[in-house]
Structure formats: C-alpha cells, structure tokens
Design an enzyme around this catalytic site. Structure first.
Site, PDB file in Angstrom:
ATOM      1  CG  ASN A  10      -1.704   1.141   1.422  1.00  0.00           C
ATOM      2  OD1 ASN A  10      -1.641   2.098   0.585  1.00  0.00           O
ATOM      3  ND2 ASN A  10      -2.275   1.264   2.707  1.00  0.00           N
ATOM      4  CE  LYS A  12       0.239   3.463   4.824  1.00  0.00           C
ATOM      5  NZ  LYS A  12       0.031   3.678   6.325  1.00  0.00           N
ATOM      6  CG  HIS A  95      -5.658   2.019   5.058  1.00  0.00           C
ATOM      7  ND1 HIS A  95      -5.322   2.829   6.127  1.00  0.00           N
ATOM      8  CD2 HIS A  95      -4.789   1.012   5.195  1.00  0.00           C
ATOM      9  CE1 HIS A  95      -3.927   2.638   6.681  1.00  0.00           C
ATOM     10  NE2 HIS A  95      -3.724   1.629   5.732  1.00  0.00           N
ATOM     11  CD  GLU A  97      -2.791   5.724   6.819  1.00  0.00           C
ATOM     12  OE1 GLU A  97      -2.734   5.449   5.640  1.00  0.00           O
ATOM     13  OE2 GLU A  97      -1.846   5.118   7.541  1.00  0.00           O
ATOM     14  CD  GLU A 165      -3.456  -2.449   7.323  1.00  0.00           C
ATOM     15  OE1 GLU A 165      -2.532  -2.604   6.951  1.00  0.00           O
ATOM     16  OE2 GLU A 165      -4.009  -1.219   7.263  1.00  0.00           O
ATOM     17  N   GLY A 171       2.599   2.306  10.744  1.00  0.00           N
ATOM     18  CA  GLY A 171       3.577   3.416  10.781  1.00  0.00           C
ATOM     19  C   GLY A 171       4.222   3.629  12.110  1.00  0.00           C
ATOM     20  CB  SER A 211       4.941  -1.691  12.163  1.00  0.00           C
ATOM     21  OG  SER A 211       4.657  -0.260  12.435  1.00  0.00           O
TER      22      SER A 211
END
Ligand code: PEP
Length: 250
Positions: A10, A12, A95, A97, A165, A171, A211
């Site tokens: 991904n 992003k 996701h 985010e 996730e 991250g 991560s």
C-alpha cells in the site's frame, strides 16, 4: 488447507511518475518466481503507468479506495468500474487512515465492497482496533463489529481478502507478537464462518498489516492464520518489500 500467501504493498500518498514506475519495475523484476501472490496499490495517479510497467508480469494492481456508484456527480471520486478499466484486480477498502481522515463508516465500507464485487474487483477490507480499545480488552469485540458492518453479503473467499491492521501498529514500528496477531486472525476466520461456511473460511486469506518489515515478516508469516501482509512503509523500498515477499511461503 494451504492458502497461497498474498503480499500487498500500500503505497498510500507516495510516488510520482519517475520514482513510482521505477519502484514498480524493481518489484516486477525481483518478484519473478515469488513464493506468493504480489499486489501493489499505488496512488490513483500512477495506476495507468504502473499497469504498463507490470504488463507481462504476474504482479497484480490494486487501488486504495473507490466509490460505491458506477458514475455520476461525485467530484474527486473514482468508481470500481474505472479501476477495472485501468487494469486493477483489487481495491483496498476501509483502511484506518480513510476511516480517520474521511470519516468512513462500516456501512460505507460495506457499500463500497459490494460495488467492488459487482464490478469484478477483489476487496481488501481492513479492520483493526485502536490502542485504547486494545488496552480496554475490547480487541475481539471491536473486530467482530467491524466485520459485521464492513463485510457485505456479497463477500466470498474469492472476492474478498481481510486485512487485520491494528491502528496502533500502523507506521509506528510497533507490532503485536506474532502469536497475538494470529489469535486475532483466528478470531476473524471463526467469526466469518457463519457467512462463508467451512470451505469459504478455510480458503479466506487474512493479511496482517502494521509495521511489517523484513525483520519481523518471517515470524508473522509463519503463523497458521496469517496468510500474507499489507505493507505500508516497507513497500516503498523494493529491497524491503521483496525481502518480505521472499519470507512468504505457502
Ligand atoms: C498500512 O497502512 O496499511 C500499513 C500496514 O502501514 P505500515 O506498514 O507503514 O505500518
């Protein structure tokens, strides 16, 4: 049953034409004869160019979001049919985010996934708890509620991949232990049994994301219910991504 692992990158909101196509080229070159399926999900601006780079390779192309309608007055949005048209086979949906930055709800994710299925795309549906939810001991109930709300009736093991996730791992360089992650994956598989049945749950691919790096991938991917990874930061360096690919064996 053995499930062929899937390693998905991904990207992003990263990559311009020159570095994005160079990265795709390096992954296509290094990913030949990989022991797993490989998917890369660049930003929408690069889908066409990356598709050209991937032509002739087995690497699949995915997007990072889509709308639930086929076309119409939705400025800035992209429909599932447009993604198919540019050569995508997959789309990441829900996701964390997007849930955080765009207020996406479970029911919107389900609508998008259903539309993606109708267009012939495989939906990679993301679920995961926040750190506060984990600390409160609510991980499994949060994941169950997200699955109930975000996975549409149209889901099968062929047209859907689930990505677990944990939000606090994305991250941050932090991860659950491989065993802790596997427990959540086993919970996801068991929770979807009522929908997918024996064969469907046995065939369903559940990816871990948050991560995942060359240093921890083999341990995570060795777990019985972890069928691959959704990789963010480490997908931006071909060497790191390919090292994770190499760690994925059926
Ligand atoms: C992600 O955002 O899907 C992700 C897993 O990111 P990272 O690998 O950077 O934690």
């Amino acid at each position: 049953m053995s499930r062929r692992p899937l390693i998905a990158g991904n990207w992003k909101m990263n990559g311009l034409l020159s570095d994005g196509t160079a990265l795709a080229q390096a992954v296509a070159q290094g990913g030949k004869d990989a022991p797993c399926d490989i998917l890369i999900c660049p930003p929408v601006t690069l889908l066409g160019a990356v598709k050209s780079v991937l032509s002739g390779s087995a690497i699949q192309l995915g997007a990072q979001d889509c709308h639930w309608q086929e076309k119409g007055a939705h400025t800035g949005d992209i429909s599932p049919q447009m993604l198919v048209d540019v050569g995508c086979s997959h789309v990441i949906l829900g996701h964390s985010e997007r849930r955080a930055d765009h207020g996406e709800t479970d029911s919107q994710v389900a609508q998008k996934a259903s539309a993606a299925h109708q267009a012939g795309l495989i939906a990679v549906i993301c679920v995961g708890e926040t750190e506060a939810q984990r600390d409160a001991g609510d991980t499994m109930s949060v994941i169950s509620a997200q699955l109930d709300g975000s996975v549409p009736q149209s889901a099968t093991s062929e047209n859907t991949v689930i990505a677990y996730e944990p939000v606090w791992a994305i991250g941050t360089g932090r991860t659950p232990t491989a065993q802790e992650a596997n427990q959540v994956h086993a919970h996801i598989r068991a929770h979807l049994h009522g929908r997918l049945g024996d064969a469907g749950t046995a065939a369903l691919r559940i990816l871990y994301g948050g991560s995942m790096k060359p240093g921890n991938a083999a341990d995570l991917l060795a777990q019985p219910d972890i069928d691959g990874g959704l990789i963010g930061g480490a997908a931006l360096k071909a060497e790191d991504f390919l090292s994770i690919v190499a760690a994925a064996k059926a």
